[in-house]
Design a protein around this motif. Structure first.
Motif, PDB file in Angstrom:
ATOM      1  N   PRO A 145      22.964  74.457 -59.508  1.00 19.40           N
ATOM      2  CA  PRO A 145      22.222  73.639 -60.075  1.00 19.40           C
ATOM      3  C   PRO A 145      21.517  72.406 -58.879  1.00 19.40           C
ATOM      4  O   PRO A 145      20.414  71.990 -59.426  1.00 19.40           O
ATOM      5  N   ASP A 146      22.060  72.298 -57.856  1.00 17.03           N
ATOM      6  CA  ASP A 146      21.445  71.469 -56.959  1.00 17.03           C
ATOM      7  C   ASP A 146      20.350  72.423 -56.113  1.00 17.03           C
ATOM      8  O   ASP A 146      19.574  71.670 -55.341  1.00 17.03           O
ATOM      9  N   ALA A 147      20.049  73.580 -56.409  1.00 18.62           N
ATOM     10  CA  ALA A 147      19.250  74.340 -55.618  1.00 18.62           C
ATOM     11  C   ALA A 147      17.639  74.111 -55.747  1.00 18.62           C
ATOM     12  O   ALA A 147      17.233  73.792 -56.982  1.00 18.62           O
ATOM     13  N   HIS A 148      16.781  74.436 -54.618  1.00 16.45           N
ATOM     14  CA  HIS A 148      15.559  74.392 -54.882  1.00 16.45           C
ATOM     15  C   HIS A 148      15.355  76.029 -54.904  1.00 16.45           C
ATOM     16  O   HIS A 148      15.746  76.829 -53.988  1.00 16.45           O
ATOM     17  N   VAL A 149      14.681  76.515 -55.706  1.00 15.59           N
ATOM     18  CA  VAL A 149      14.499  77.845 -55.903  1.00 15.59           C
ATOM     19  C   VAL A 149      13.034  78.286 -56.110  1.00 15.59           C
ATOM     20  O   VAL A 149      12.453  77.695 -56.771  1.00 15.59           O
ATOM     21  N   VAL A 150      12.515  79.239 -55.386  1.00 11.17           N
ATOM     22  CA  VAL A 150      11.367  79.911 -55.369  1.00 11.17           C
ATOM     23  C   VAL A 150      11.367  81.332 -55.567  1.00 11.17           C
ATOM     24  O   VAL A 150      11.795  82.050 -54.735  1.00 11.17           O
ATOM     25  N   VAL A 151      10.570  81.853 -56.448  1.00  8.94           N
ATOM     26  CA  VAL A 151      10.832  83.250 -56.916  1.00  8.94           C
ATOM     27  C   VAL A 151       9.348  83.820 -56.933  1.00  8.94           C
ATOM     28  O   VAL A 151       8.700  83.104 -57.613  1.00  8.94           O
ATOM     29  N   VAL A 152       9.081  84.989 -56.246  1.00  8.33           N
ATOM     30  CA  VAL A 152       7.480  85.314 -55.962  1.00  8.33           C
ATOM     31  C   VAL A 152       7.498  86.688 -56.568  1.00  8.33           C
ATOM     32  O   VAL A 152       8.484  87.573 -55.821  1.00  8.33           O
ATOM     33  N   ASP A 153       6.404  87.379 -57.188  1.00  5.92           N
ATOM     34  CA  ASP A 153       6.648  88.618 -57.627  1.00  5.92           C
ATOM     35  C   ASP A 153       5.662  89.164 -56.379  1.00  5.92           C
ATOM     36  O   ASP A 153       4.504  88.970 -56.420  1.00  5.92           O
ATOM     37  N   GLY A 171      10.696  88.491 -54.297  1.00  8.68           N
ATOM     38  CA  GLY A 171      11.449  87.605 -53.359  1.00  8.68           C
ATOM     39  C   GLY A 171      11.706  86.243 -53.939  1.00  8.68           C
ATOM     40  O   GLY A 171      11.245  85.642 -54.587  1.00  8.68           O
ATOM     41  N   ALA A 172      12.889  85.800 -53.112  1.00  4.77           N
ATOM     42  CA  ALA A 172      13.552  84.645 -53.692  1.00  4.77           C
ATOM     43  C   ALA A 172      14.157  83.785 -52.375  1.00  4.77           C
ATOM     44  O   ALA A 172      14.720  84.355 -51.738  1.00  4.77           O
ATOM     45  N   TYR A 207      23.750  87.333 -55.948  1.00  3.56           N
ATOM     46  CA  TYR A 207      23.871  88.605 -56.930  1.00  3.56           C
ATOM     47  C   TYR A 207      24.856  88.359 -58.158  1.00  3.56           C
ATOM     48  O   TYR A 207      24.589  88.971 -59.307  1.00  3.56           O
ATOM     49  N   ASP A 208      25.806  87.766 -57.925  1.00  2.00           N
ATOM     50  CA  ASP A 208      26.732  87.372 -58.910  1.00  2.00           C
ATOM     51  C   ASP A 208      25.964  86.388 -59.898  1.00  2.00           C
ATOM     52  O   ASP A 208      26.231  86.644 -61.102  1.00  2.00           O
ATOM     53  N   ALA A 209      25.473  85.459 -59.320  1.00  2.00           N
ATOM     54  CA  ALA A 209      24.690  84.782 -60.488  1.00  2.00           C
ATOM     55  C   ALA A 209      23.521  85.436 -61.241  1.00  2.00           C
ATOM     56  O   ALA A 209      23.147  84.887 -62.324  1.00  2.00           O
ATOM     57  N   LEU A 210      23.192  86.547 -60.588  1.00  2.00           N
ATOM     58  CA  LEU A 210      22.072  87.264 -61.508  1.00  2.00           C
ATOM     59  C   LEU A 210      22.853  88.214 -62.648  1.00  2.00           C
ATOM     60  O   LEU A 210      22.040  88.847 -63.284  1.00  2.00           O
ATOM     61  N   HIS A 216      14.883  95.492 -60.221  1.00  2.00           N
ATOM     62  CA  HIS A 216      14.776  96.613 -59.191  1.00  2.00           C
ATOM     63  C   HIS A 216      15.079  96.153 -57.852  1.00  2.00           C
ATOM     64  O   HIS A 216      15.655  96.863 -57.208  1.00  2.00           O
ATOM     65  N   ALA A 217      14.295  95.221 -57.300  1.00  2.00           N
ATOM     66  CA  ALA A 217      14.228  94.821 -55.848  1.00  2.00           C
ATOM     67  C   ALA A 217      14.115  93.365 -55.712  1.00  2.00           C
ATOM     68  O   ALA A 217      13.279  92.757 -56.524  1.00  2.00           O
ATOM     69  N   LEU A 218      15.088  92.709 -54.750  1.00  2.00           N
ATOM     70  CA  LEU A 218      14.942  91.440 -54.695  1.00  2.00           C
ATOM     71  C   LEU A 218      15.112  91.252 -53.246  1.00  2.00           C
ATOM     72  O   LEU A 218      16.205  91.309 -52.630  1.00  2.00           O
ATOM     73  N   ALA A 219      14.202  90.603 -52.447  1.00  2.00           N
ATOM     74  CA  ALA A 219      14.254  90.452 -51.122  1.00  2.00           C
ATOM     75  C   ALA A 219      14.675  88.918 -51.035  1.00  2.00           C
ATOM     76  O   ALA A 219      14.075  87.711 -51.417  1.00  2.00           O
ATOM     77  N   LEU A 220      16.027  88.493 -50.402  1.00  2.00           N
ATOM     78  CA  LEU A 220      16.508  87.157 -50.637  1.00  2.00           C
ATOM     79  C   LEU A 220      16.228  86.483 -49.239  1.00  2.00           C
ATOM     80  O   LEU A 220      16.406  87.285 -48.230  1.00  2.00           O
TER      81      LEU A 220
END
Length: 77
Positions: A17-25, A34-35, A55-58, A67-71
């Motif tokens: 909940p405190d996170a700053h999250v940026v997700v990009v296709d 990418g996240a 990964y657990d959060a997903l 399929h693919a997530l660059a973390l």
């Protein structure tokens, strides 16, 4: 079936909940993202532990609908 970036962001913000999250296709195909997640929850954790937390959060979507997530994970400064 691909997963929407907004769904990835929702799951991550729900888990961190405190996170700053940026997700990009990355490829424009809804399959390769990418996240960058910055959260105090990662403090004191190894990079492997941080990524496992993500990964657990997903909720099992990684390797299926997602399929693919660059973390990139970080602790706020």
């Amino acid at each position: 079936m691909a997963m929407a970036g907004s769904d990835i962001e929702r799951l991550l913000k729900g888990a961190f909940p405190d996170a700053h999250v940026v997700v990009v296709d990355l490829a424009g195909d809804g399959d390769h993202y990418g996240a960058r997640i910055t959260s105090a929850a990662f403090a004191g954790k190894s990079r492997i532990q941080q990524h496992k937390m993500v990964y657990d959060a997903l909720q099992g979507q990684m390797g299926g609908a997602l399929h693919a997530l660059a973390l990139e994970t970080a602790v706020p400064k």
